[in-house]
Scaffold this motif. Structure first.
Motif, PDB file in Angstrom:
ATOM      1  N   THR A   3       2.565 -22.145   2.117  1.00  0.00           N
ATOM      2  CA  THR A   3       1.996 -21.271   1.091  1.00  0.00           C
ATOM      3  C   THR A   3       3.065 -20.647   0.201  1.00  0.00           C
ATOM      4  O   THR A   3       2.742 -19.874  -0.690  1.00  0.00           O
ATOM      5  CB  THR A   3       1.180 -20.146   1.749  1.00  0.00           C
ATOM      6  N   ARG A   4       4.315 -20.992   0.427  1.00  0.00           N
ATOM      7  CA  ARG A   4       5.417 -20.392  -0.310  1.00  0.00           C
ATOM      8  C   ARG A   4       5.358 -20.678  -1.808  1.00  0.00           C
ATOM      9  O   ARG A   4       5.823 -19.879  -2.623  1.00  0.00           O
ATOM     10  CB  ARG A   4       6.722 -20.933   0.271  1.00  0.00           C
ATOM     11  N   THR A   7       0.990 -19.421  -6.210  1.00  0.00           N
ATOM     12  CA  THR A   7       1.099 -18.155  -6.931  1.00  0.00           C
ATOM     13  C   THR A   7      -0.256 -17.469  -7.088  1.00  0.00           C
ATOM     14  O   THR A   7      -0.326 -16.256  -7.050  1.00  0.00           O
ATOM     15  CB  THR A   7       1.714 -18.355  -8.328  1.00  0.00           C
ATOM     16  N   LEU A  30      -4.260 -18.115   4.882  1.00  0.00           N
ATOM     17  CA  LEU A  30      -3.169 -17.474   4.141  1.00  0.00           C
ATOM     18  C   LEU A  30      -2.514 -16.428   5.035  1.00  0.00           C
ATOM     19  O   LEU A  30      -3.188 -15.710   5.774  1.00  0.00           O
ATOM     20  CB  LEU A  30      -3.702 -16.824   2.871  1.00  0.00           C
ATOM     21  N   PRO A  31      -1.190 -16.315   4.981  1.00  0.00           N
ATOM     22  CA  PRO A  31      -0.505 -15.336   5.841  1.00  0.00           C
ATOM     23  C   PRO A  31      -0.813 -13.903   5.423  1.00  0.00           C
ATOM     24  O   PRO A  31      -1.131 -13.636   4.256  1.00  0.00           O
ATOM     25  CB  PRO A  31       0.975 -15.664   5.636  1.00  0.00           C
ATOM     26  N   THR A  33       1.111 -11.519   4.832  1.00  0.00           N
ATOM     27  CA  THR A  33       2.078 -11.002   3.861  1.00  0.00           C
ATOM     28  C   THR A  33       1.982 -11.705   2.509  1.00  0.00           C
ATOM     29  O   THR A  33       2.863 -11.548   1.678  1.00  0.00           O
ATOM     30  CB  THR A  33       3.506 -11.165   4.405  1.00  0.00           C
ATOM     31  N   ALA A  34       0.928 -12.464   2.280  1.00  0.00           N
ATOM     32  CA  ALA A  34       0.811 -13.254   1.050  1.00  0.00           C
ATOM     33  C   ALA A  34       0.798 -12.373  -0.194  1.00  0.00           C
ATOM     34  O   ALA A  34       1.487 -12.664  -1.167  1.00  0.00           O
ATOM     35  CB  ALA A  34      -0.439 -14.121   1.096  1.00  0.00           C
ATOM     36  N   ARG A  35       0.046 -11.301  -0.176  1.00  0.00           N
ATOM     37  CA  ARG A  35      -0.032 -10.437  -1.353  1.00  0.00           C
ATOM     38  C   ARG A  35       1.299  -9.759  -1.651  1.00  0.00           C
ATOM     39  O   ARG A  35       1.688  -9.615  -2.802  1.00  0.00           O
ATOM     40  CB  ARG A  35      -1.112  -9.380  -1.171  1.00  0.00           C
ATOM     41  N   SER A  37       4.205 -10.919  -1.027  1.00  0.00           N
ATOM     42  CA  SER A  37       5.228 -11.890  -1.403  1.00  0.00           C
ATOM     43  C   SER A  37       4.998 -12.448  -2.804  1.00  0.00           C
ATOM     44  O   SER A  37       5.679 -13.385  -3.202  1.00  0.00           O
ATOM     45  CB  SER A  37       5.267 -13.031  -0.389  1.00  0.00           C
ATOM     46  N   MET A  39       1.865 -13.456  -4.209  1.00  0.00           N
ATOM     47  CA  MET A  39       0.682 -14.287  -4.406  1.00  0.00           C
ATOM     48  C   MET A  39      -0.472 -13.410  -4.893  1.00  0.00           C
ATOM     49  O   MET A  39      -0.739 -12.361  -4.331  1.00  0.00           O
ATOM     50  CB  MET A  39       0.294 -14.983  -3.094  1.00  0.00           C
ATOM     51  N   ILE A  41      -4.263 -12.957  -5.132  1.00  0.00           N
ATOM     52  CA  ILE A  41      -5.474 -13.433  -4.472  1.00  0.00           C
ATOM     53  C   ILE A  41      -6.666 -12.672  -5.043  1.00  0.00           C
ATOM     54  O   ILE A  41      -6.719 -11.450  -4.968  1.00  0.00           O
ATOM     55  CB  ILE A  41      -5.400 -13.234  -2.950  1.00  0.00           C
ATOM     56  N   SER A  86       2.446 -29.023  -1.941  1.00  0.00           N
ATOM     57  CA  SER A  86       3.450 -28.089  -1.425  1.00  0.00           C
ATOM     58  C   SER A  86       4.640 -28.828  -0.816  1.00  0.00           C
ATOM     59  O   SER A  86       5.782 -28.405  -0.981  1.00  0.00           O
ATOM     60  CB  SER A  86       2.833 -27.168  -0.382  1.00  0.00           C
TER      61      SER A  86
END
Length: 98
Positions: A3-4, A7, A30-31, A33-35, A37, A39, A41, A86
């Motif tokens: 998911t790195r 965006t 989704l992890p 910590t996605a928001r 980092s 991303m 959403i 990805s």
């Protein structure tokens, strides 16, 4: 799932519909910590009586956009599509580092 390189994730679904399951499961992959980092959403929940199809829109760092139809695709095929792109971005990043 990598998911790195994602965006933006935008979903639209009726949470009570069986056909919305792939969209709900993708969000759960989704992890946490996605928001934080970077991303973005966005989730729009449709009313229980809505007959609109479930949609999933994904945008990557290289500008590629995927508009996936959750009505016809299962979670495995959605994850495969996202991972395919990805992994390509991961290879490009690895070659740029070397």
């Amino acid at each position: 799932m990598i998911t790195r390189f994602i965006t933006d994730v935008t979903t639209r679904f009726n949470p009570f519909s069986v056909r919305a399951r792939p969209a709900r499961l993708f969000l759960s992959f989704l992890p946490p910590t996605a928001r934080s980092s970077g991303m973005n959403i966005t989730t729009q929940l449709l009313p229980r009586t809505s007959t609109e199809p479930s949609t999933l829109y994904i945008k990557f760092k290289d500008g590629k956009e995927m508009n996936l139809d959750c009505e016809t695709m299962g979670i495995k095929s959605i994850v495969e599509e996202v991972d395919r792109h990805s992994r390509m971005l991961q290879k490009e990043a690895d070659l740029a580092e070397a």
